[in-house]
Enzyme design. Sequence first.
Site, mmCIF file in Angstrom:
data_model
loop_
_atom_site.group_PDB
_atom_site.id
_atom_site.type_symbol
_atom_site.label_atom_id
_atom_site.label_comp_id
_atom_site.label_asym_id
_atom_site.label_seq_id
_atom_site.Cartn_x
_atom_site.Cartn_y
_atom_site.Cartn_z
ATOM 1 N N TYR A 16 0.827 -1.194 0.000
ATOM 2 C CA TYR A 16 0.000 0.000 0.000
ATOM 3 C C TYR A 16 0.873 1.260 0.000
ATOM 4 O O TYR A 16 1.423 1.655 1.031
ATOM 5 C CB TYR A 16 -0.931 0.023 1.221
ATOM 6 C CG TYR A 16 -1.845 -1.176 1.329
ATOM 7 C CD1 TYR A 16 -2.254 -1.895 0.211
ATOM 8 C CD2 TYR A 16 -2.322 -1.591 2.569
ATOM 9 C CE1 TYR A 16 -3.097 -2.992 0.315
ATOM 10 C CE2 TYR A 16 -3.171 -2.683 2.689
ATOM 11 C CZ TYR A 16 -3.547 -3.384 1.566
ATOM 12 O OH TYR A 16 -4.382 -4.471 1.683
ATOM 13 N N HIS A 20 0.073 -12.083 1.408
ATOM 14 C CA HIS A 20 -0.665 -11.112 0.599
ATOM 15 C C HIS A 20 -0.775 -11.585 -0.852
ATOM 16 O O HIS A 20 0.220 -11.659 -1.573
ATOM 17 C CB HIS A 20 0.055 -9.754 0.642
ATOM 18 C CG HIS A 20 -0.826 -8.612 0.276
ATOM 19 N ND1 HIS A 20 -0.395 -7.306 0.270
ATOM 20 C CD2 HIS A 20 -2.137 -8.546 -0.085
ATOM 21 C CE1 HIS A 20 -1.374 -6.502 -0.065
ATOM 22 N NE2 HIS A 20 -2.450 -7.243 -0.298
#
Length: 336
Positions: A56, A140
């Site tokens: 992110y 992830h």
Amino acid sequence: MHSRTIPTTAVRVTELGFGASVIGNLYRTTSAEDAAAAVDTAWDAGIRYFDTAPHYGLGLSEHRLGAALRDRPRDQYVVSSKVGRLLVPNDHPRGVDTEGFVVRDDLRRQWDFSRDGVLRSIEETLERTGLDRLDIVYLHDPDDHWRQAADQAMPTLAELRDQGVVRAIGAGMNRSALLARFLRETAADVVMLAGRYTLLDQSALDDVLPAAQEHGKAVVAVGVFNSGLLAEDRPAEGMKYDYRAAPPALVERARAIADVCRAHGTTLPAAAIAFPLTHPGVINVTLGMRDPGQVRRNARLHQQFLPEELWHDLRDQGLLRAETPFAPDERSEPCP
């Protein structure tokens, strides 16, 4: 704000979580002041679960979240981050990141679910956040890396959990069938499911939710607005669904759900937040929150009373799958 416990651990998360992807400048710039104020407002609203990742904003989200939480009592909140994408120097920068974040691309992402990659990723996350530990660590998006993720990354996380370095481990993606495999075949405690248990998509009933219940594990639901189609009281043409333009038939279905919500004195986005939590395998809904206004709106929607008859009417009208359960979850309890 109520909380629920990951059954295989002592980790307790508030039912509403703060998704920090957007304060990493997802799609557009968010000021440092707005990011910090969003976290402060979430804290004031009772939110005590915060999720981030190196992906992110190429670390920006982790920097900002860590700075905003640094002076809070560490035993009063839960932080999750993720492994699988290492941040390494970019030898050929173009100026701006190409994966949806408005940040400089001096770094790039490098897939790595090896043991060394996991250990390095966690160490670098702790450096960026300035925190002394992570509570939950997810793999992830291991969609195309099952073998390395299952054989190397997850056992490494299990060792760290057993040593007390982290408190819970899991995986996050939008492929519910693969998440079910993680729950059934690995040491995962919890999975983060994106967009597959929502008012418009209950496909998780086929795999990951039964797996969670069968093995006494848990699901965190994200993407509950399905890229925005469920985020407004009355969906409009041209809205997004799963990152693409929503098909007209799906817009009409969302509007039909909105009409039933209105008949029961509530709204479509309030129902979108509440719906996953009606399943006994789901312990949390985490939403991206960019500024104080978004936090206040989401907290207000989460607090709305939704009658049980709403869910039965949606099911009776064919707007939810017939086997959708609406069982109360006795694990829910007030968060101190």
